[in-house]
Design a protein around this motif. Structure first.
Motif, PDB file in Angstrom:
ATOM      1  N   PHE A 102      96.718  38.854  -5.291  1.00 55.13           N
ATOM      2  CA  PHE A 102      96.840  37.504  -4.909  1.00 55.13           C
ATOM      3  C   PHE A 102      96.828  37.523  -3.382  1.00 55.13           C
ATOM      4  CE2 PHE A 102     101.558  37.892  -4.964  1.00 55.13           C
ATOM      5  CZ  PHE A 102     101.809  37.540  -3.439  1.00 55.13           C
ATOM      6  N   ILE A 103      97.172  38.441  -2.707  1.00 53.13           N
ATOM      7  CA  ILE A 103      97.159  38.709  -1.401  1.00 53.13           C
ATOM      8  C   ILE A 103      95.421  38.601  -0.702  1.00 53.13           C
ATOM      9  CG2 ILE A 103      97.524  39.965   1.017  1.00 53.13           C
ATOM     10  CD1 ILE A 103      99.946  38.399  -0.269  1.00 53.13           C
ATOM     11  N   TYR A 104      94.403  39.366  -1.362  1.00 48.16           N
ATOM     12  CA  TYR A 104      93.150  39.469  -0.766  1.00 48.16           C
ATOM     13  C   TYR A 104      92.324  39.700  -1.806  1.00 48.16           C
ATOM     14  CZ  TYR A 104      93.787  44.343  -0.455  1.00 48.16           C
ATOM     15  OH  TYR A 104      93.741  45.897  -0.799  1.00 48.16           O
ATOM     16  N   LEU A 105      92.540  40.379  -2.860  1.00 52.32           N
ATOM     17  CA  LEU A 105      91.574  41.221  -3.580  1.00 52.32           C
ATOM     18  C   LEU A 105      90.865  40.248  -4.545  1.00 52.32           C
ATOM     19  CD1 LEU A 105      92.627  44.831  -4.554  1.00 52.32           C
ATOM     20  CD2 LEU A 105      90.433  44.201  -3.454  1.00 52.32           C
ATOM     21  N   ALA A 106      91.466  39.120  -5.129  1.00 54.75           N
ATOM     22  CA  ALA A 106      91.112  38.258  -6.147  1.00 54.75           C
ATOM     23  C   ALA A 106      90.177  37.458  -5.397  1.00 54.75           C
ATOM     24  CB  ALA A 106      92.152  37.233  -6.601  1.00 54.75           C
ATOM     25  N   SER A 107      90.275  36.994  -4.208  1.00 55.83           N
ATOM     26  CA  SER A 107      89.383  36.113  -3.593  1.00 55.83           C
ATOM     27  C   SER A 107      87.891  37.058  -3.088  1.00 55.83           C
ATOM     28  CB  SER A 107      89.847  35.601  -2.187  1.00 55.83           C
ATOM     29  OG  SER A 107      90.263  36.553  -1.270  1.00 55.83           O
ATOM     30  N   TRP A 108      88.143  38.393  -2.776  1.00 52.39           N
ATOM     31  CA  TRP A 108      87.015  39.329  -2.728  1.00 52.39           C
ATOM     32  C   TRP A 108      86.170  39.218  -3.858  1.00 52.39           C
ATOM     33  CZ3 TRP A 108      88.542  44.290   0.223  1.00 52.39           C
ATOM     34  CH2 TRP A 108      89.038  43.920   1.625  1.00 52.39           C
ATOM     35  N   LEU A 109      86.731  39.487  -5.121  1.00 52.53           N
ATOM     36  CA  LEU A 109      86.066  39.671  -6.249  1.00 52.53           C
ATOM     37  C   LEU A 109      85.321  38.350  -6.395  1.00 52.53           C
ATOM     38  CD1 LEU A 109      85.737  41.766  -8.634  1.00 52.53           C
ATOM     39  CD2 LEU A 109      87.681  40.508  -9.748  1.00 52.53           C
ATOM     40  N   ARG A 110      86.016  37.010  -6.624  1.00 51.78           N
ATOM     41  CA  ARG A 110      85.633  35.908  -6.788  1.00 51.78           C
ATOM     42  C   ARG A 110      84.204  35.422  -5.948  1.00 51.78           C
ATOM     43  NH1 ARG A 110      83.116  32.565  -8.415  1.00 51.78           N
ATOM     44  NH2 ARG A 110      83.518  30.625  -9.272  1.00 51.78           N
ATOM     45  N   ARG A 111      84.070  36.034  -4.910  1.00 54.10           N
ATOM     46  CA  ARG A 111      83.064  35.530  -3.792  1.00 54.10           C
ATOM     47  C   ARG A 111      81.875  36.140  -4.539  1.00 54.10           C
ATOM     48  NH1 ARG A 111      86.421  37.040   1.350  1.00 54.10           N
ATOM     49  NH2 ARG A 111      87.761  35.372   1.570  1.00 54.10           N
ATOM     50  N   SER A 112      81.835  37.200  -5.444  1.00 54.10           N
ATOM     51  CA  SER A 112      80.680  37.735  -5.824  1.00 54.10           C
ATOM     52  C   SER A 112      79.771  36.869  -6.713  1.00 54.10           C
ATOM     53  CB  SER A 112      80.851  39.157  -6.605  1.00 54.10           C
ATOM     54  OG  SER A 112      81.540  38.616  -7.885  1.00 54.10           O
ATOM     55  N   TYR A 160      90.864  41.715 -19.236  1.00 52.26           N
ATOM     56  CA  TYR A 160      91.278  40.202 -19.088  1.00 52.26           C
ATOM     57  C   TYR A 160      91.496  39.675 -17.911  1.00 52.26           C
ATOM     58  CZ  TYR A 160      95.941  41.342 -20.106  1.00 52.26           C
ATOM     59  OH  TYR A 160      97.020  41.846 -19.979  1.00 52.26           O
ATOM     60  N   ASP A 161      92.138  40.637 -16.989  1.00 51.29           N
ATOM     61  CA  ASP A 161      92.605  40.116 -15.812  1.00 51.29           C
ATOM     62  C   ASP A 161      91.513  39.640 -14.788  1.00 51.29           C
ATOM     63  OD1 ASP A 161      94.181  39.520 -13.765  1.00 51.29           O
ATOM     64  OD2 ASP A 161      94.641  41.597 -13.010  1.00 51.29           O
ATOM     65  N   MET A 162      90.394  40.698 -14.763  1.00 51.29           N
ATOM     66  CA  MET A 162      89.318  40.626 -13.928  1.00 51.29           C
ATOM     67  C   MET A 162      88.631  39.270 -14.507  1.00 51.29           C
ATOM     68  SD  MET A 162      86.002  43.117 -13.316  1.00 51.29           S
ATOM     69  CE  MET A 162      86.923  44.159 -12.303  1.00 51.29           C
ATOM     70  N   GLN A 163      88.140  39.076 -15.944  1.00 52.34           N
ATOM     71  CA  GLN A 163      87.694  38.099 -16.595  1.00 52.34           C
ATOM     72  C   GLN A 163      88.427  36.751 -16.278  1.00 52.34           C
ATOM     73  OE1 GLN A 163      84.911  39.942 -17.025  1.00 52.34           O
ATOM     74  NE2 GLN A 163      84.641  38.099 -18.248  1.00 52.34           N
ATOM     75  N   LYS A 164      89.757  36.639 -15.839  1.00 53.40           N
ATOM     76  CA  LYS A 164      90.188  35.372 -15.513  1.00 53.40           C
ATOM     77  C   LYS A 164      89.834  34.893 -14.345  1.00 53.40           C
ATOM     78  CE  LYS A 164      92.204  34.894 -19.715  1.00 53.40           C
ATOM     79  NZ  LYS A 164      93.438  35.402 -19.984  1.00 53.40           N
ATOM     80  N   GLY A 215      82.934  42.553 -14.546  1.00 51.08           N
ATOM     81  CA  GLY A 215      82.999  43.706 -13.526  1.00 51.08           C
ATOM     82  C   GLY A 215      81.655  44.503 -13.591  1.00 51.08           C
ATOM     83  N   ALA A 216      81.048  44.680 -14.773  1.00 48.33           N
ATOM     84  CA  ALA A 216      79.789  45.575 -14.757  1.00 48.33           C
ATOM     85  C   ALA A 216      78.868  44.824 -13.866  1.00 48.33           C
ATOM     86  CB  ALA A 216      79.305  45.838 -16.058  1.00 48.33           C
ATOM     87  N   GLU A 217      78.651  43.424 -14.171  1.00 51.75           N
ATOM     88  CA  GLU A 217      77.654  42.714 -13.194  1.00 51.75           C
ATOM     89  C   GLU A 217      78.140  42.597 -11.655  1.00 51.75           C
ATOM     90  OE1 GLU A 217      75.899  38.793 -14.970  1.00 51.75           O
ATOM     91  OE2 GLU A 217      77.047  38.274 -13.290  1.00 51.75           O
ATOM     92  N   TRP A 218      79.365  42.934 -11.410  1.00 50.04           N
ATOM     93  CA  TRP A 218      79.679  42.956 -10.232  1.00 50.04           C
ATOM     94  C   TRP A 218      78.972  44.159  -9.426  1.00 50.04           C
ATOM     95  CZ3 TRP A 218      82.040  46.448  -6.768  1.00 50.04           C
ATOM     96  CH2 TRP A 218      82.602  45.869  -5.651  1.00 50.04           C
ATOM     97  N   MET A 219      79.004  45.448 -10.335  1.00 54.46           N
ATOM     98  CA  MET A 219      78.226  46.416  -9.795  1.00 54.46           C
ATOM     99  C   MET A 219      76.855  46.205  -9.045  1.00 54.46           C
ATOM    100  SD  MET A 219      80.259  49.236 -10.255  1.00 54.46           S
ATOM    101  CE  MET A 219      81.631  48.051  -9.668  1.00 54.46           C
ATOM    102  N   ALA A 279      91.280  31.557  -7.342  1.00 52.37           N
ATOM    103  CA  ALA A 279      91.498  33.131  -7.828  1.00 52.37           C
ATOM    104  C   ALA A 279      92.720  33.580  -7.382  1.00 52.37           C
ATOM    105  CB  ALA A 279      90.097  33.830  -7.343  1.00 52.37           C
ATOM    106  N   SER A 280      92.995  33.427  -5.904  1.00 49.47           N
ATOM    107  CA  SER A 280      94.219  33.918  -5.120  1.00 49.47           C
ATOM    108  C   SER A 280      95.513  33.106  -5.779  1.00 49.47           C
ATOM    109  CB  SER A 280      94.058  33.693  -3.746  1.00 49.47           C
ATOM    110  OG  SER A 280      92.983  34.512  -3.058  1.00 49.47           O
ATOM    111  N   LEU A 281      95.543  31.792  -5.990  1.00 46.90           N
ATOM    112  CA  LEU A 281      96.398  31.168  -6.420  1.00 46.90           C
ATOM    113  C   LEU A 281      96.667  31.529  -7.806  1.00 46.90           C
ATOM    114  CD1 LEU A 281      95.642  27.319  -4.975  1.00 46.90           C
ATOM    115  CD2 LEU A 281      97.733  29.154  -4.137  1.00 46.90           C
ATOM    116  N   MET A 282      95.875  31.664  -8.465  1.00 52.17           N
ATOM    117  CA  MET A 282      95.860  32.021 -10.077  1.00 52.17           C
ATOM    118  C   MET A 282      96.757  33.424 -10.058  1.00 52.17           C
ATOM    119  SD  MET A 282      94.894  34.148 -12.731  1.00 52.17           S
ATOM    120  CE  MET A 282      93.214  34.873 -12.190  1.00 52.17           C
ATOM    121  N   SER A 283      96.263  34.232  -9.238  1.00 50.51           N
ATOM    122  CA  SER A 283      96.947  35.557  -9.454  1.00 50.51           C
ATOM    123  C   SER A 283      98.441  35.541  -8.987  1.00 50.51           C
ATOM    124  CB  SER A 283      96.046  36.593  -8.396  1.00 50.51           C
ATOM    125  OG  SER A 283      94.997  36.811  -9.024  1.00 50.51           O
ATOM    126  N   MET A 284      98.773  34.652  -7.863  1.00 50.50           N
ATOM    127  CA  MET A 284     100.103  34.636  -7.410  1.00 50.50           C
ATOM    128  C   MET A 284     100.716  33.842  -8.675  1.00 50.50           C
ATOM    129  SD  MET A 284     102.127  31.943  -6.467  1.00 50.50           S
ATOM    130  CE  MET A 284     101.055  30.737  -6.122  1.00 50.50           C
TER     131      MET A 284
END
Length: 607
Positions: free
Chosen positions: A92-102, A289-293, A107-111, A303-308
């Motif tokens: 929630f601090i930063y990684l969820a927003s990084w991931l969602r920006r893709s 499922y965490d990544m899919q959410k 996660g495989a498509e993110w590759m 995405a950050s608010l959801m993880s928080m």
């Protein structure tokens, strides 16, 4: 058998309700791949947060948490760092927003957004699919065996065997129950996709929260006027190099459990657990499922608010249940039937045996539904993630890229059924909840760390490096349990990390770097911090006003404050149920102070 007609009615109504959700959401899910896998990116962040929390409130994990709370007391709060539970803070601090920006669907498509579409990217894409399916199968088998153990206590096979045309040996009775209730989770998740899962999880979480608080209140009333029969240091959250827990004069069998768990010396174990946890958190979410959410949210901010929100709705309610059941189990231990078929004590049976003893008719049905819901939520979410990888990243990318919506829907149904069949077979061969858990978090996830830390933070890292790093990690996770059969997986995690790091760095440096245009787009869109100077300089040639992400220091400070807040919100319900007012007040003050700091340094800066 204590379960009554009213309890059975409550369970039946619950099963009808969640299967109805699958039928109702089926039409929407069939509109497109995006609607099925991600709910059309149109679900509110708070609903996705509740859904994610419901998936993490799994029955096997709760059974395990009760068993370790019983044995280790408040020190068990640190043991959930094996997952590691604080990865949600990094998220929630930063990684969820990084991931969602893709903008990726899995996660495989993110590759492909990180490495492009050349041969090395395709290898990275395939290896992450392999890891995703291994981890999903592991989690589904882990949930499957926990559910069977749970239901068997409530519904002894002798009570239903006269009505069945076949017999089942005692060893496989839990697996029979696991199969039956797994089919309900399969139905609504396969029929309605992500939307069905989220709506069902909201219903299920509400039931879990009510049941958890009820158990905590019952425990408080039973504890009033009594003293828990525990060792002196049991209620102390903090620890030294050794645990100093001696159960010899109380429940001698617990000492053997401590030896079998191999957590000693605890100081060394904690150091390894913390190191692995930080690295695993820096790597980002595993492909489940965490990544899919996260990918299903409307925007990086949501995405950050959801993880928080996951931390807020999951931890207090879950620990009300964990400490409530533990207190009742300790007070009435000698009245519980928790013996295994081999004749020893099975501490993983404390949760269902305690509920069976204390819940009155009707409320027993609610508790039974609560823990069935915990299983359904985690199983359905994991199944959805596995389906997404097979359908999106294998079927649509390699077998039938122009498939119609009808063909995609049919593929989802067939693949879902096949995946469940495989997970059931694996569940049948699994030894127990703890053994599966230790392999997942200690070995398999250990192989995930090196390559996935480097992909965020080092520009020179390429698809070949990712492939060889992951391959070395997965192979090590599969082989080392046989080389070190009597060793806790966490203790050979450093070896797994070393092998995967060598594979990752060697694979990257011995092959050409990723195309600079792919790197520029990724760096511009995702905006990670780390070692990206050559890419940043290339962007400045055409965009001289482009600013790099300089938030590393602030992000790490917020992570620290987030872990403090997370530990406080976990400990608070434990102190409340244990009737420790001074500790409760101090913990509440720490929680309020840390949340206030995060409001200023994190929430007000979200974009």
């Amino acid at each position: 058998m204590k379960i009554k007609e009213l309890d059975i009615l409550v369970v039946v109504l619950y099963l009808v309700a969640i299967t109805s959700i699958g039928v109702i959401t089926k039409k929407r899910a069939q509109r497109s791949k995006k609607d099925y896998m991600l709910g059309g990116n149109n679900l509110p962040w708070w609903m996705l947060g509740i859904s994610n929390a419901s998936g993490m409130f799994d029955i096997s994990g709760t059974i395990w948490m009760v068993s370790i709370m019983f044995v280790y007391g408040l020190k068990s709060i640190w043991l959930v760092w094996l997952w590691p539970v604080f990865n949600q803070v990094f998220m929630f601090i930063y990684l969820a927003s990084w991931l969602r920006r893709s903008g990726a669907s899995t996660g495989a498509e993110w590759m492909l957004t990180r490495f492009g579409d050349k041969k090395d990217a395709q290898l990275a894409h395939k290896i992450i699919i392999a890891f995703a399916l291994l981890s999903c199968f592991g989690f589904m088998a882990y949930g499957f065996i926990g559910l069977g153990k749970f239901v068997e206590i409530f519904i002894p096979f002798s009570s239903i065997s006269p009505y069945l045309p076949f017999t089942v040996s005692a060893e496989f009775v839990p697996h029979l129950y696991g199969i039956v209730f797994t089919l309900f989770a399969v139905f609504y998740s396969v029929m309605g996709g992500m939307s069905s899962i989220v709506w069902a999880d909201v219903v299920q979480y509400s039931l879990m929260a009510i049941g958890a608080v009820a158990i905590g209140i019952v425990a408080m009333s039973e504890l009033a006027g009594h003293t828990l029969p525990v060792p002196a240091d049991w209620s102390n959250l903090f620890f030294g190099w050794d645990l100093h827990l001696d159960w010899s004069s109380i429940i001698p069998e617990v000492n053997q459990k401590i030896v079998d768990d191999k957590y000693s010396p605890f100081g060394m174990f904690f150091s390894l657990m913390l190191t692995k946890g930080i690295l695993a958190s820096l790597a980002g979410p595993a492909p489940n499922y965490d990544m899919q959410k996260i990918l299903s949210t409307r925007s990086p901010r949501e995405a950050s608010l959801m993880s928080m929100f996951v931390n807020v709705v999951l931890l207090p309610t879950r620990y009300f249940m964990v400490i409530g059941v533990t207190v009742l189990g300790l007070l009435y231990y000698h009245q519980l039937d928790i013996h295994s078929l081999e004749g020893g004590v099975d501490f993983e049976k404390i949760l269902p045996a305690t509920i069976l003893k204390f819940a009155p008719a009707g409320l027993l049905g609610l508790f039974l539904v609560e823990l069935l819901a915990a299983f359904m939520g985690s199983f359905a979410g994991t199944l959805n993630a596995a389906q997404a990888y097979v359908v999106n990243d294998i079927y649509l990318k390699s077998l039938k890229p122009n498939a119609s919506n009808e063909e995609v829907s049919r593929a989802n149904y067939i693949i879902g059924i096949v995946l469940v069949g495989i997970s059931i077979i694996l569940g049948i061969f699994a030894k127990d909840v703890n053994s599966v858990l230790q392999w997942i978090v200690g070995a398999l996830y250990g192989g995930y760390v090196a390559a996935n830390v480097l992909k965020w933070h080092w520009w020179r890292f390429n698809g070949y490096g990712f492939f060889w790093g992951m391959a070395a990690g997965i192979f090590s996770a599969m082989a080392l349990p046989y080389i070190f059969p009597n060793t806790l997986p966490l203790f050979y995690f450093p070896l797994i990390l070393l092998l995967s790091f060598v594979g990752a760095v060697g694979g990257a440096l011995l092959t050409p770097p990723t195309d600079i245009e792919v790197l520029k787009k990724f760096y511009r869109d995702v905006r990670p911090w780390g070692f990206w100077k050559p890419v940043h300089q290339e962007i400045l040639k055409k965009e001289p006003d482009f600013k790099p992400n300089k938030n590393f220091g602030l992000d790490m400070f917020n992570v620290f404050m987030g872990i403090v807040a997370q530990t406080a919100i976990t400990s608070l319900p434990v102190y409340v149920v244990l009737l420790m007012p001074t500790h409760s007040l101090i913990t509440a003050v720490v929680l309020v102070a840390s949340v206030g700091i995060l409001w200023k340094t994190w929430y007000q800066k979200l974009i």
